[in-house]
Design a protein around this motif. Structure first.
Motif, short mmCIF file in Angstrom:
data_model
loop_
_atom_site.label_atom_id
_atom_site.label_comp_id
_atom_site.label_asym_id
_atom_site.label_seq_id
_atom_site.Cartn_x
_atom_site.Cartn_y
_atom_site.Cartn_z
N LYS A 1 -3.12 6.87 -5.60
CA LYS A 1 -2.40 6.16 -4.19
C LYS A 1 -2.52 7.68 -3.35
CE LYS A 1 1.58 4.75 -2.33
NZ LYS A 1 3.17 4.13 -1.71
N SER A 2 -3.15 6.89 -1.95
CA SER A 2 -3.32 8.25 -1.11
C SER A 2 -2.12 7.90 -0.60
CB SER A 2 -3.72 7.44 0.09
OG SER A 2 -3.89 7.58 1.39
N SER A 3 -1.87 9.62 -0.46
CA SER A 3 -1.02 10.31 0.38
C SER A 3 -0.59 9.34 1.94
CB SER A 3 -1.23 12.03 0.88
OG SER A 3 -2.36 12.22 1.21
N TYR A 4 -1.39 8.46 2.28
CA TYR A 4 -1.30 8.50 3.80
C TYR A 4 -0.47 7.09 3.40
CZ TYR A 4 -3.27 12.73 5.96
OH TYR A 4 -3.17 13.41 6.46
N SER A 5 -0.48 6.55 2.26
CA SER A 5 0.09 4.87 2.29
C SER A 5 1.56 4.84 2.76
CB SER A 5 -0.18 4.36 0.71
OG SER A 5 -2.01 4.20 0.41
N GLY A 6 1.84 4.20 3.36
CA GLY A 6 2.88 4.10 3.63
C GLY A 6 3.93 3.91 2.62
N PRO A 7 4.88 4.45 3.18
CA PRO A 7 6.57 3.83 1.61
C PRO A 7 6.78 3.06 1.13
CG PRO A 7 7.82 4.63 3.88
CD PRO A 7 5.61 3.86 3.86
N ASP A 8 6.28 1.71 1.91
CA ASP A 8 7.41 0.37 1.33
C ASP A 8 5.46 -0.40 0.63
OD1 ASP A 8 4.85 0.15 2.47
OD2 ASP A 8 6.22 -1.56 4.55
N LYS A 9 6.18 -1.65 -0.23
CA LYS A 9 5.13 -1.41 -1.51
C LYS A 9 3.96 -2.72 -0.81
CE LYS A 9 8.00 -1.30 -5.22
NZ LYS A 9 8.73 -1.98 -6.05
N ASP A 10 3.85 -2.73 0.79
CA ASP A 10 3.02 -3.49 1.62
C ASP A 10 1.82 -2.82 1.52
OD1 ASP A 10 4.73 -6.19 0.92
OD2 ASP A 10 6.05 -5.16 2.68
N SER A 11 1.76 -1.35 1.46
CA SER A 11 0.86 -0.27 2.37
C SER A 11 0.36 0.42 1.23
CB SER A 11 0.80 -0.24 4.11
OG SER A 11 2.29 0.87 3.62
N CYS A 12 -0.53 -0.61 0.16
CA CYS A 12 -0.82 0.45 -0.38
C CYS A 12 -2.00 1.12 -0.76
CB CYS A 12 -0.24 0.96 -1.74
SG CYS A 12 2.02 0.88 -1.82
N LEU A 13 -2.73 1.91 -0.21
CA LEU A 13 -4.40 2.24 -0.98
C LEU A 13 -4.63 3.17 -1.96
CD1 LEU A 13 -7.00 1.49 0.97
CD2 LEU A 13 -6.43 4.26 1.88
N GLU A 14 -5.45 3.19 -2.73
CA GLU A 14 -5.57 3.42 -3.62
C GLU A 14 -7.75 4.29 -3.69
OE1 GLU A 14 -3.22 1.89 -7.51
OE2 GLU A 14 -4.97 1.69 -7.37
N VAL A 15 -7.57 5.84 -3.84
CA VAL A 15 -8.94 6.09 -3.98
C VAL A 15 -9.03 6.48 -5.61
CG1 VAL A 15 -8.94 6.15 -1.23
CG2 VAL A 15 -8.12 8.15 -2.96
N GLN A 16 -10.55 6.89 -5.53
CA GLN A 16 -11.33 7.89 -6.61
C GLN A 16 -11.88 8.89 -6.07
OE1 GLN A 16 -13.32 5.69 -9.60
NE2 GLN A 16 -11.85 4.44 -10.32
N ASP A 17 -11.43 9.77 -6.15
CA ASP A 17 -11.95 11.27 -6.41
C ASP A 17 -12.94 11.35 -7.26
OD1 ASP A 17 -10.20 11.43 -4.61
OD2 ASP A 17 -9.35 12.62 -6.15
N HIS A 18 -14.68 12.17 -6.89
CA HIS A 18 -15.35 13.48 -7.99
C HIS A 18 -16.60 11.84 -7.89
CE1 HIS A 18 -12.90 15.72 -8.36
NE2 HIS A 18 -11.47 15.37 -9.09
N HIS A 19 -17.07 10.79 -6.85
CA HIS A 19 -17.76 10.39 -6.14
C HIS A 19 -18.57 10.55 -5.95
CE1 HIS A 19 -17.06 6.47 -8.78
NE2 HIS A 19 -15.79 6.96 -8.64
N PRO A 20 -20.13 11.50 -5.73
CA PRO A 20 -20.80 12.01 -5.46
C PRO A 20 -21.34 11.61 -3.96
CG PRO A 20 -21.98 11.71 -7.42
CD PRO A 20 -20.70 10.94 -7.33
N THR A 21 -20.90 10.57 -3.58
CA THR A 21 -22.14 9.38 -2.65
C THR A 21 -20.78 8.84 -2.04
OG1 THR A 21 -22.94 7.97 -3.93
CG2 THR A 21 -24.24 9.84 -3.51
N ASN A 22 -19.57 8.32 -3.08
CA ASN A 22 -18.81 7.23 -1.56
C ASN A 22 -18.03 7.51 -2.31
OD1 ASN A 22 -21.22 5.46 -0.53
ND2 ASN A 22 -22.39 5.00 -2.60
N VAL A 23 -16.91 7.15 -1.46
CA VAL A 23 -15.51 7.18 -2.07
C VAL A 23 -14.63 5.36 -2.36
CG1 VAL A 23 -12.87 8.07 -1.08
CG2 VAL A 23 -14.86 9.39 -0.19
N PRO A 24 -14.45 5.27 -3.70
CA PRO A 24 -13.77 3.88 -3.58
C PRO A 24 -12.82 4.04 -3.25
CG PRO A 24 -14.69 4.55 -6.01
CD PRO A 24 -14.99 6.27 -4.66
N VAL A 25 -12.03 2.32 -2.91
CA VAL A 25 -11.16 2.37 -2.29
C VAL A 25 -10.23 1.09 -2.55
CG1 VAL A 25 -9.79 2.06 0.33
CG2 VAL A 25 -11.56 4.01 0.04
#
Length: 66
Positions: free
Chosen positions: A12-36
């Motif tokens: 979960k992104s540290s910039y996601s909101g504290p409520d359950k309505d605004s949660c963004l997830e990312v994956q690290d360690h992809h060389p060319t793109n960031v999956p979101v």
């Protein structure tokens, strides 16, 4: 472009909101793109953001520009 996106390793992104309505997830360690994805819909679409664009976005958020 095709890139393998694992179902493991999402965080979960540290910039996601504290409520359950605004949660963004990312994956690290992809060389060319960031999956979101929306954590409320993990089986839904995944965006592949170019790494340089993601870095610029995160910097803009940290600096308060967005």
């Amino acid at each position: 472009m095709t890139e393998h996106i694992s179902q493991l390793g999402w965080r979960k992104s540290s910039y996601s909101g504290p409520d359950k309505d605004s949660c963004l997830e990312v994956q690290d360690h992809h060389p060319t793109n960031v999956p979101v994805r929306d954590s409320k819909n993990p089986g839904g679409p995944t965006l592949l953001i170019p790494a340089a664009g993601w870095s610029a976005f995160v910097t803009a958020v940290r600096d308060g520009a967005l």
